[in-house]
Design a protein around this motif. Structure first.
Motif, PDB file in Angstrom:
ATOM      1  N   PRO A  93      -7.402   4.866 -28.036  1.00 11.48           N
ATOM      2  CA  PRO A  93      -7.020   6.137 -27.404  1.00 11.48           C
ATOM      3  C   PRO A  93      -6.769   5.938 -25.914  1.00 11.48           C
ATOM      4  O   PRO A  93      -7.561   5.296 -25.226  1.00 11.48           O
ATOM      5  CB  PRO A  93      -8.242   7.030 -27.647  1.00 11.48           C
ATOM      6  N   PRO A  95      -6.121   8.277 -22.790  1.00 13.10           N
ATOM      7  CA  PRO A  95      -6.026   9.647 -22.291  1.00 13.10           C
ATOM      8  C   PRO A  95      -5.090   9.813 -21.095  1.00 13.10           C
ATOM      9  O   PRO A  95      -4.624  10.914 -20.834  1.00 13.10           O
ATOM     10  CB  PRO A  95      -7.470   9.978 -21.902  1.00 13.10           C
ATOM     11  N   ARG A 100       0.129   4.896 -21.051  1.00 16.79           N
ATOM     12  CA  ARG A 100       0.936   4.798 -22.269  1.00 16.79           C
ATOM     13  C   ARG A 100       2.366   4.348 -21.975  1.00 16.79           C
ATOM     14  O   ARG A 100       3.112   4.019 -22.889  1.00 16.79           O
ATOM     15  CB  ARG A 100       0.937   6.139 -23.011  1.00 16.79           C
ATOM     16  N   ASP A 144     -11.823  -1.002 -23.849  1.00 13.13           N
ATOM     17  CA  ASP A 144     -12.470   0.266 -23.505  1.00 13.13           C
ATOM     18  C   ASP A 144     -12.290   0.582 -22.023  1.00 13.13           C
ATOM     19  O   ASP A 144     -12.041   1.739 -21.645  1.00 13.13           O
ATOM     20  CB  ASP A 144     -13.963   0.197 -23.838  1.00 13.13           C
ATOM     21  N   ALA A 147      -8.761   1.754 -21.327  1.00 11.99           N
ATOM     22  CA  ALA A 147      -8.553   3.142 -21.753  1.00 11.99           C
ATOM     23  C   ALA A 147      -9.059   4.131 -20.706  1.00 11.99           C
ATOM     24  O   ALA A 147      -8.494   5.227 -20.550  1.00 11.99           O
ATOM     25  CB  ALA A 147      -9.240   3.382 -23.090  1.00 11.99           C
TER      26      ALA A 147
END
Length: 346
Positions: A93, A95, A100, A144, A147
């Motif tokens: 994921p 956020p 992205r 992690d 992200a």
């Protein structure tokens, strides 16, 4: 001082340059149209295994191997340089919208917007410069942290050297190719180029060189790069590094001609007033007779330099088992390469 292979005037110049480098073990070598001259030396007693036969830590020079693998995967149609990183990490994921938009090309060219290293490694590195924080930073933690990280600037807008970004190429290529990074590097780069003395981390054969702190006396354990292996975990012998240079100088004579050509193409301008050029992985400087391409690397106890000039067929490597600028290895190696550029080599 020891010489391996042809000597002559070039051997004398290399031997003189070795005296300018302050390190326990030194290897300085030139390949000119595949004719090799190797000189070794250092402040320590010569080790039982000759210095030119040891395996050395490459640190950030490993990035050139990783990006060559990336270029080869692109040539093979496994991925595209302009694929989004997020597309090859679908379970992660993200956020932050800017994250992205990062592409594999952004990671390779240090234009992703990511910091040099994750912020949770900075404090430890400042307080304990010789404590290896990478060893405890596995791939899961790397992803992690990515992200959660806000980019310093939008992807593709600014050059900012990033171990963080290069490390992410490892899991990205794994996701695209369906194989682990060590296997991909071995099967698609090391084996095709006949780099039998190279590996990720300490090899199972051969003798590893021992690095030292800036004082040149205190030994430093071999560096475990953890989840950052794509950014700095390759170990190699000088012989392999000369073969690697020759592959870049004569790509058509290798199984990877397209990828080797692609990593040498100028792509962007960087630095003060954008005076310096960068390829997909190499620094690119003007010189007499044609541009020089080079990269440096350092671990907690070793340093390495590779540079070459395609126009003249000259490549140079330098390795030292001491960390620190006072070693004078990088500036000595670069000045030697520049002085050889465009002039006859004997």
């Amino acid at each position: 001082m020891n010489g391996v292979g042809p000597g002559g005037a070039l051997g004398d110049r290399l031997a003189e340059a070795v005296t300018l480098i302050d390190a326990p073990d030194i290897v300085l070598a030139v390949t000119h149209r595949r004719r090799r001259t190797v000189v070794t030396g250092g402040t320590a007693l010569a080790p039982p295994t000759p210095r030119h036969s040891l395996r050395y830590e490459l640190g950030s020079l490993s990035k050139t191997f990783t990006v060559l693998l990336l270029a080869e995967l692109a040539h093979s149609g496994v991925l595209s340089l302009d694929d989004r990183l997020a597309d090859h990490l679908p379970a992660l994921p993200l956020p932050h919208a800017a994250s992205r938009r990062i592409t594999l090309r952004h990671l390779a060219t240090h234009t992703s917007g990511l910091p040099r290293i994750p912020t949770d490694l900075v404090a430890g590195a400042l307080v304990h410069p010789y404590r290896n924080g990478y060893a405890r930073y596995d791939t899961g933690r790397l992803l992690d942290t990515f992200a959660r990280t806000r980019l310093r600037h939008p992807p593709g807008t600014r050059w900012r050297y990033s171990n963080f970004g290069l490390a992410l190429l490892g899991p990205a290529m794994e996701g695209a190719a369906g194989a682990d990074y060590p296997t991909l590097l071995t099967e698609r780069v090391l084996r095709p180029l006949a780099l039998t003395g190279s590996s990720l981390g300490a090899g199972t054969t051969g003798t590893e060189a021992i690095g030292h702190r800036a004082n040149g006396r205190t030994p430093v354990p071999s560096s475990d790069m953890g989840g950052f292996r794509a950014a700095g975990a390759v170990h190699a012998t000088p012989d392999d590094l000369l073969t690697y240079l020759e592959a870049h100088l004569f790509p058509e004579d290798t199984p990877l001609p397209g990828a080797l050509r692609d990593v040498q193409l100028p792509l962007l301008r960087r630095g003060w007033r954008h005076r310096h050029t960068h390829t997909l992985t190499w620094y690119h400087h003007p010189a007499p007779g044609g541009p020089l391409l080079f990269h440096v690397g350092a671990t907690f106890g070793q340093q390495a330099f590779l540079g070459y000039q395609p126009a003249s067929g000259i490549g140079l490597l330098a390795i030292a088992t001491r960390r620190g600028r006072t070693c004078h290895m990088v500036d000595t190696a670069y000045e030697m390469l520049y002085s050889l550029a465009g002039e006859p080599v004997h």
